[in-house]
Design an enzyme around this catalytic site. Structure first.
Site, PDB file in Angstrom:
ATOM      1  N   ASP A 247      39.873  34.980  48.050  1.00 53.56           N
ATOM      2  CA  ASP A 247      40.351  36.116  47.279  1.00 53.56           C
ATOM      3  C   ASP A 247      39.674  36.002  45.893  1.00 53.56           C
ATOM      4  OD1 ASP A 247      42.221  38.234  46.505  1.00 53.56           O
ATOM      5  OD2 ASP A 247      43.227  36.679  45.360  1.00 53.56           O
TER       6      ASP A 247
ATOM      7  N   ASP B  60      40.804  37.787  42.383  1.00 55.97           N
ATOM      8  CA  ASP B  60      41.718  37.689  41.250  1.00 55.97           C
ATOM      9  C   ASP B  60      42.802  36.650  41.525  1.00 55.97           C
ATOM     10  OD1 ASP B  60      43.313  38.182  39.023  1.00 55.97           O
ATOM     11  OD2 ASP B  60      44.266  39.937  39.911  1.00 55.97           O
TER      12      ASP B  60
ATOM     13  N   THR C  27      41.504  37.809  36.551  1.00 52.57           N
ATOM     14  CA  THR C  27      41.339  39.178  36.045  1.00 52.57           C
ATOM     15  C   THR C  27      42.691  39.873  35.871  1.00 52.57           C
ATOM     16  OG1 THR C  27      40.624  39.579  38.326  1.00 52.57           O
ATOM     17  CG2 THR C  27      38.982  39.861  36.616  1.00 52.57           C
TER      18      THR C  27
ATOM     19  N   LYS D 259      49.885  42.037  41.567  1.00 53.25           N
ATOM     20  CA  LYS D 259      48.856  41.092  41.996  1.00 53.25           C
ATOM     21  C   LYS D 259      48.514  41.260  43.476  1.00 53.25           C
ATOM     22  CE  LYS D 259      49.276  37.677  38.398  1.00 53.25           C
ATOM     23  NZ  LYS D 259      49.625  36.322  37.995  1.00 53.25           N
TER      24      LYS D 259
ATOM     25  N   ALA E 203      40.863  42.782  47.278  1.00 50.78           N
ATOM     26  CA  ALA E 203      41.318  44.179  47.265  1.00 50.78           C
ATOM     27  C   ALA E 203      40.604  44.985  46.182  1.00 50.78           C
ATOM     28  CB  ALA E 203      42.825  44.227  47.018  1.00 50.78           C
TER      29      ALA E 203
ATOM     30  N   LYS F 258      46.032  44.467  52.223  1.00 54.86           N
ATOM     31  CA  LYS F 258      46.820  43.276  52.553  1.00 54.86           C
ATOM     32  C   LYS F 258      48.293  43.669  52.428  1.00 54.86           C
ATOM     33  CE  LYS F 258      43.333  40.496  50.105  1.00 54.86           C
ATOM     34  NZ  LYS F 258      43.014  39.802  48.845  1.00 54.86           N
TER      35      LYS F 258
ATOM     36  N   GLU G 185      44.161  32.239  48.763  1.00 62.97           N
ATOM     37  CA  GLU G 185      44.850  33.437  48.273  1.00 62.97           C
ATOM     38  C   GLU G 185      45.952  33.089  47.282  1.00 62.97           C
ATOM     39  OE1 GLU G 185      44.353  37.562  49.002  1.00 62.97           O
ATOM     40  OE2 GLU G 185      45.943  36.524  47.901  1.00 62.97           O
ATOM     41  N   ASP G 186      46.118  33.945  46.275  1.00 62.34           N
ATOM     42  CA  ASP G 186      47.218  33.711  45.319  1.00 62.34           C
ATOM     43  C   ASP G 186      48.388  34.669  45.550  1.00 62.34           C
ATOM     44  OD1 ASP G 186      45.708  35.951  44.339  1.00 62.34           O
ATOM     45  OD2 ASP G 186      46.806  35.748  42.451  1.00 62.34           O
TER      46      ASP G 186
HETATM   47  P1  B16 Z   1      40.539  47.268  41.360  1.00 64.15           P
HETATM   48  P2  B16 Z   1      42.358  40.499  44.515  1.00 64.15           P
HETATM   49  C1  B16 Z   1      43.272  42.696  43.286  1.00 64.15           C
HETATM   50  O1  B16 Z   1      42.326  41.655  43.385  1.00 64.15           O
HETATM   51  C2  B16 Z   1      44.152  42.469  42.058  1.00 64.15           C
HETATM   52  O2  B16 Z   1      44.931  41.295  42.233  1.00 64.15           O
HETATM   53  C3  B16 Z   1      45.081  43.639  41.886  1.00 64.15           C
HETATM   54  O3  B16 Z   1      45.883  43.455  40.730  1.00 64.15           O
HETATM   55  C4  B16 Z   1      44.234  44.926  41.752  1.00 64.15           C
HETATM   56  O4  B16 Z   1      45.078  46.070  41.611  1.00 64.15           O
HETATM   57  C5  B16 Z   1      43.351  45.065  42.987  1.00 64.15           C
HETATM   58  O5  B16 Z   1      42.533  43.908  43.118  1.00 64.15           O
HETATM   59  C6  B16 Z   1      42.466  46.292  42.925  1.00 64.15           C
HETATM   60  O6  B16 Z   1      41.541  46.120  41.884  1.00 64.15           O
HETATM   61  O7  B16 Z   1      41.351  48.193  40.510  1.00 64.15           O
HETATM   62  O8  B16 Z   1      39.508  46.477  40.591  1.00 64.15           O
HETATM   63  O9  B16 Z   1      39.967  47.949  42.571  1.00 64.15           O
HETATM   64  O10 B16 Z   1      43.467  39.569  44.135  1.00 64.15           O
HETATM   65  O11 B16 Z   1      42.560  41.148  45.881  1.00 64.15           O
HETATM   66  O12 B16 Z   1      40.996  39.864  44.368  1.00 64.15           O
HETATM   67 MG    MG Z   2      44.489  37.690  44.197  1.00 64.85          MG
END
Ligand code: B16
Ligand code: MG
Length: 218
Positions: A10, A12, A18, A46, A116, A146, A170-171
């Protein structure tokens, strides 16, 4: 004998933090709509998609908006978020990540991103990790968020691995559930109580030991 396995990360909360930038942009948006948004409430966003994040935020503020206005706010939020992303450098790679990737490269183990975020490729570029990933699956590639396993199943396919031979970091609890549904080994990064469904949990990436990794791959 070494197993044929692939790692999927993953972004973020695992590779970079981020969430703090998402928070600043969502808080400004909330304030512009006349309500406050706390760091604690930000936890709910998140791992959640951008569109779903706005729904949760508007729910918190008890605000109803037209579809047109929502689309406009999503663009505004992302514009501000990208201003923060554009300042990112390799200094923002979370401790332990570089060592882990180097371990995988040394052992000829391929790894993919499963995020995501639609901004994931840009973020990896900014922190200088883009070229090291064999495959990148981001928010543009998936139709089901997810805890649906789609993002990780596409990652396994791109790595040319069976899902059972993939290990996910994954967090977010939704991400752990996605990995489990995909029949992958799930490694939670964060609070063990929150991530109790994971096969293993580490409080951060730095806490993962070489011995643990050697056991996983052998
Ligand atoms: P974007 P990950 C996610 O990243 C974030 O945790 C989540 O807070 C965010 O809304 C999502 O990506 C979408 O991000 O606006 O940049 O498309 O944890 O799945 O890497
Ligand atoms: Mg994440």
């Amino acid at each position: 004998m070494k197993k044929e396995i692939g790692f999927i990360f993953d972004l973020d909360g695992v590779i970079v933090d981020t969430a703090k930038y998402h928070y600043l942009a969502w808080r400004n948006l909330a304030n512009s709509l006349g309500f406050d948004f706390t760091e604690e409430q930000n936890e709910q966003l998140k791992g959640v998609s951008r569109v779903k994040s706005l729904e949760i935020l508007l729910n918190i503020g008890k605000v109803t908006l037209s579809e047109e206005k929502k689309q406009f706010l999503l663009l505004e939020k992302n514009k501000e978020y990208l201003e923060y992303v554009n300042t990112m450098t390799s200094d923002e790679i979370l401790p332990g990540v570089n060592q882990l990737l180097t371990f995988l490269e040394t052992n000829n183990i391929k790894f993919a991103l499963g995020s995501a975020s639609k901004n994931a490729p840009l973020i990896l570029e900014k922190v200088g990790l883009y070229q090291r990933f064999t495959a990148i699956v981001d928010g543009n590639d998936v139709s089901k968020a997810k805890p649906n396993p789609e993002v990780f199943l596409i990652g396994a396919k791109k790595l040319n691995m069976n899902p059972e031979n993939c290990i996910v970091f994954e967090d977010a609890i939704a991400g752990i559930q996605a990995a489990n549904t995909a029949k992958m080994i799930s490694i939670g990064i964060g609070d063990a109580d929150v991530l109790s469904e994971a096969n293993y949990v580490f409080k951060n990436m730095e806490a993962i030991t070489t011995d643990f990794l050697k056991n996983l791959i052998n």
